[in-house]
Design an enzyme around this catalytic site. Structure first.
Site, PDB file in Angstrom:
ATOM      1  N   ASP A   1      32.819  38.225  29.896  1.00 24.26           N
ATOM      2  CA  ASP A   1      32.789  38.548  31.323  1.00 24.26           C
ATOM      3  C   ASP A   1      32.795  37.243  32.099  1.00 24.26           C
ATOM      4  OD1 ASP A   1      32.667  41.321  30.930  1.00 24.26           O
ATOM      5  OD2 ASP A   1      30.486  41.313  30.802  1.00 24.26           O
TER       6      ASP A   1
ATOM      7  N   ASP B   1      37.254  45.556  33.036  1.00 20.21           N
ATOM      8  CA  ASP B   1      36.274  46.338  33.799  1.00 20.21           C
ATOM      9  C   ASP B   1      36.855  46.774  35.139  1.00 20.21           C
ATOM     10  OD1 ASP B   1      34.371  45.935  31.779  1.00 20.21           O
ATOM     11  OD2 ASP B   1      33.588  44.129  32.745  1.00 20.21           O
TER      12      ASP B   1
END
Length: 145
Positions: A109, A122
């Site tokens: 991330d 995402d």
């Protein structure tokens, strides 16, 4: 065809961005690119870093989800540009994160925003859900008329 184009573009952009972050940015290093705050985090859980350590299990869930979407597409009950776009984003995002979870046991991330740190997969999943909701509302409105 739109479904496949979106899914493939999402997977390619997601995997390339994660590769670049893993290769050139140290863990927890924060930097700004084009006005966006970015960092490098490895998450073995799910959204919000819940259930840490179950990355591979979530990878298997992603595979099952993708199989489910292909099954829904095969039945032909849900048709149109909107649902094809939705499913393209959903499958692209699921595969993007699923690849990381199955290969590394965690996802990379890097996009900092309110509520956490995310990646392109995402965001694709969020877009897919948004389009799915719109599809549901439009379908419901058509039936009501």
């Amino acid at each position: 065809m739109l479904f496949y184009v979106i899914a493939i573009l999402v997977i390619m952009a997601d995997q390339l961005s994660k590769y670049l972050i893993r290769t050139y940015i140290d863990i927890d290093q924060v930097f700004t690119l084009w006005g966006m705050k970015l960092t490098h985090i490895e998450n073995s859980g799910m959204a919000g870093s819940l259930f840490q350590g179950y990355g591979r299990l979530f990878g298997i869930a992603a595979v099952l989800f993708v199989i489910g979407v292909f099954y829904l597409r095969r039945t032909g009950e849900m048709k149109g540009t909107l649902i094809d776009s939705s499913f393209g984003f959903l499958v692209g995002g699921a595969i993007g994160n699923g690849v990381d979870r199955l290969l590394f046991g965690q996802v990379t991330d890097f996009i900092i925003r309110s509520g956490g740190v995310l990646n392109l997969a995402d965001h694709a999943l969020e877009m897919g859900v948004f389009l799915l909701i719109i599809y549901g509302v439009v379908s419901w409105l058509k039936k009501v008329r």
